[in-house]
Write a protein that holds these residues in place. Structure first.
Motif, PDB file in Angstrom:
ATOM      1  N   VAL A  71       0.836  -1.199   0.000  1.00  0.00           N
ATOM      2  CA  VAL A  71       0.000   0.000   0.000  1.00  0.00           C
ATOM      3  C   VAL A  71       0.872   1.249   0.000  1.00  0.00           C
ATOM      4  CG1 VAL A  71      -1.631   1.339   1.398  1.00  0.00           C
ATOM      5  CG2 VAL A  71      -1.992  -1.110   1.071  1.00  0.00           C
ATOM      6  N   ILE A  72       1.910   1.264   0.818  1.00  0.00           N
ATOM      7  CA  ILE A  72       2.805   2.421   0.890  1.00  0.00           C
ATOM      8  C   ILE A  72       3.525   2.621  -0.440  1.00  0.00           C
ATOM      9  CG2 ILE A  72       4.905   3.312   1.988  1.00  0.00           C
ATOM     10  CD1 ILE A  72       3.933   1.990   4.586  1.00  0.00           C
ATOM     11  N   LYS A  73       4.007   1.528  -1.010  1.00  0.00           N
ATOM     12  CA  LYS A  73       4.711   1.609  -2.285  1.00  0.00           C
ATOM     13  C   LYS A  73       3.803   2.161  -3.385  1.00  0.00           C
ATOM     14  CE  LYS A  73       7.616  -1.801  -2.606  1.00  0.00           C
ATOM     15  NZ  LYS A  73       8.226  -3.107  -2.912  1.00  0.00           N
ATOM     16  N   THR A  74       2.558   1.689  -3.426  1.00  0.00           N
ATOM     17  CA  THR A  74       1.602   2.158  -4.427  1.00  0.00           C
ATOM     18  C   THR A  74       1.285   3.639  -4.222  1.00  0.00           C
ATOM     19  OG1 THR A  74       0.639  -0.054  -4.467  1.00  0.00           O
ATOM     20  CG2 THR A  74      -0.654   1.714  -5.448  1.00  0.00           C
ATOM     21  N   ALA A  75       1.123   4.050  -2.987  1.00  0.00           N
ATOM     22  CA  ALA A  75       0.819   5.455  -2.689  1.00  0.00           C
ATOM     23  C   ALA A  75       1.977   6.352  -3.121  1.00  0.00           C
ATOM     24  CB  ALA A  75       0.525   5.632  -1.209  1.00  0.00           C
ATOM     25  N   LEU A  76       3.202   5.922  -2.885  1.00  0.00           N
ATOM     26  CA  LEU A  76       4.360   6.706  -3.301  1.00  0.00           C
ATOM     27  C   LEU A  76       4.436   6.818  -4.820  1.00  0.00           C
ATOM     28  CD1 LEU A  76       7.138   5.536  -0.837  1.00  0.00           C
ATOM     29  CD2 LEU A  76       6.159   7.806  -1.037  1.00  0.00           C
ATOM     30  N   GLU A  77       4.170   5.745  -5.514  1.00  0.00           N
ATOM     31  CA  GLU A  77       4.195   5.777  -6.972  1.00  0.00           C
ATOM     32  C   GLU A  77       3.125   6.723  -7.521  1.00  0.00           C
ATOM     33  OE1 GLU A  77       3.819   1.718  -8.187  1.00  0.00           O
ATOM     34  OE2 GLU A  77       5.842   1.203  -7.535  1.00  0.00           O
ATOM     35  N   LEU A  78       1.927   6.674  -6.953  1.00  0.00           N
ATOM     36  CA  LEU A  78       0.852   7.572  -7.396  1.00  0.00           C
ATOM     37  C   LEU A  78       1.224   9.034  -7.132  1.00  0.00           C
ATOM     38  CD1 LEU A  78      -2.334   5.614  -6.255  1.00  0.00           C
ATOM     39  CD2 LEU A  78      -1.576   6.045  -8.593  1.00  0.00           C
ATOM     40  N   HIS A  79       1.808   9.276  -5.987  1.00  0.00           N
ATOM     41  CA  HIS A  79       2.196  10.642  -5.632  1.00  0.00           C
ATOM     42  C   HIS A  79       3.265  11.162  -6.593  1.00  0.00           C
ATOM     43  CE1 HIS A  79       3.139  14.140  -3.239  1.00  0.00           C
ATOM     44  NE2 HIS A  79       4.412  13.765  -3.186  1.00  0.00           N
ATOM     45  N   ARG A  80       4.252  10.332  -6.874  1.00  0.00           N
ATOM     46  CA  ARG A  80       5.320  10.753  -7.787  1.00  0.00           C
ATOM     47  C   ARG A  80       4.779  10.965  -9.192  1.00  0.00           C
ATOM     48  NH1 ARG A  80       9.603   6.523  -5.290  1.00  0.00           N
ATOM     49  NH2 ARG A  80      10.252   7.815  -3.527  1.00  0.00           N
ATOM     50  N   ASP A  81       3.843  10.128  -9.620  1.00  0.00           N
ATOM     51  CA  ASP A  81       3.245  10.300 -10.960  1.00  0.00           C
ATOM     52  C   ASP A  81       2.478  11.619 -11.036  1.00  0.00           C
ATOM     53  OD1 ASP A  81       4.320   7.942 -11.840  1.00  0.00           O
ATOM     54  OD2 ASP A  81       2.481   6.753 -11.526  1.00  0.00           O
ATOM     55  N   GLN A  82       1.759  11.985  -9.960  1.00  0.00           N
ATOM     56  CA  GLN A  82       0.987  13.222  -9.964  1.00  0.00           C
ATOM     57  C   GLN A  82       1.926  14.444  -9.982  1.00  0.00           C
ATOM     58  OE1 GLN A  82      -1.661  13.101  -6.638  1.00  0.00           O
ATOM     59  NE2 GLN A  82      -3.142  11.791  -7.675  1.00  0.00           N
ATOM     60  N   ARG A  83       3.072  14.334  -9.350  1.00  0.00           N
ATOM     61  CA  ARG A  83       4.020  15.459  -9.311  1.00  0.00           C
ATOM     62  C   ARG A  83       4.648  15.690 -10.676  1.00  0.00           C
ATOM     63  NH1 ARG A  83       8.228  15.155  -4.677  1.00  0.00           N
ATOM     64  NH2 ARG A  83       8.733  17.196  -5.519  1.00  0.00           N
ATOM     65  N   LYS A  84       4.811  14.625 -11.454  1.00  0.00           N
ATOM     66  CA  LYS A  84       5.435  14.752 -12.769  1.00  0.00           C
ATOM     67  C   LYS A  84       4.513  15.450 -13.764  1.00  0.00           C
ATOM     68  CE  LYS A  84       8.451  10.749 -12.396  1.00  0.00           C
ATOM     69  NZ  LYS A  84       8.731   9.393 -12.893  1.00  0.00           N
ATOM     70  N   LYS A  85       3.215  15.355 -13.563  1.00  0.00           N
ATOM     71  CA  LYS A  85       2.240  15.927 -14.515  1.00  0.00           C
ATOM     72  C   LYS A  85       2.152  17.418 -14.397  1.00  0.00           C
ATOM     73  CE  LYS A  85      -0.581  11.829 -14.822  1.00  0.00           C
ATOM     74  NZ  LYS A  85      -1.862  11.245 -14.654  1.00  0.00           N
TER      75      LYS A  85
END
Length: 85
Positions: A71-85
């Motif tokens: 869950v933590i890993k998925t949340a970090l990936e989603l957060h990083r993807d949103q920052r790149k946009k």
């Protein structure tokens, strides 16, 4: 320029800064006195010594739950993807 006005301004500056200095000095002295009183009349309780009997010598670190790590890993990936946009 009016030298009387400058003199009054300088006097006001000195009185104001002087009163602040006196107040802060009294505050420090009062804090030191209160600290000394508290240390004298309210000493820290003695902590009993713990013997080594029954204690583990090297506690094992807790193993995190795999589901929680996912869950933590998925949340970090989603957060990083949103920052790149």
């Amino acid at each position: 320029m009016d030298s009387n006005l400058l003199q009054e301004g300088l006097d006001l500056l000195l009185y104001g800064m002087g009163s602040v200095l006196v107040f802060l000095t009294l505050l420090v002295v009062a804090t030191l006195i209160m600290s000394a009183v508290m240390r004298r009349f309210f000493q820290d309780p003695e902590v009993p010594e713990i013997t080594g009997e029954g204690l583990e010598t090297s506690p094992q670190p807790a193993v995190p739950d795999q589901r929680l790590l996912t869950v933590i890993k998925t949340a970090l990936e989603l957060h990083r993807d949103q920052r790149k946009k």
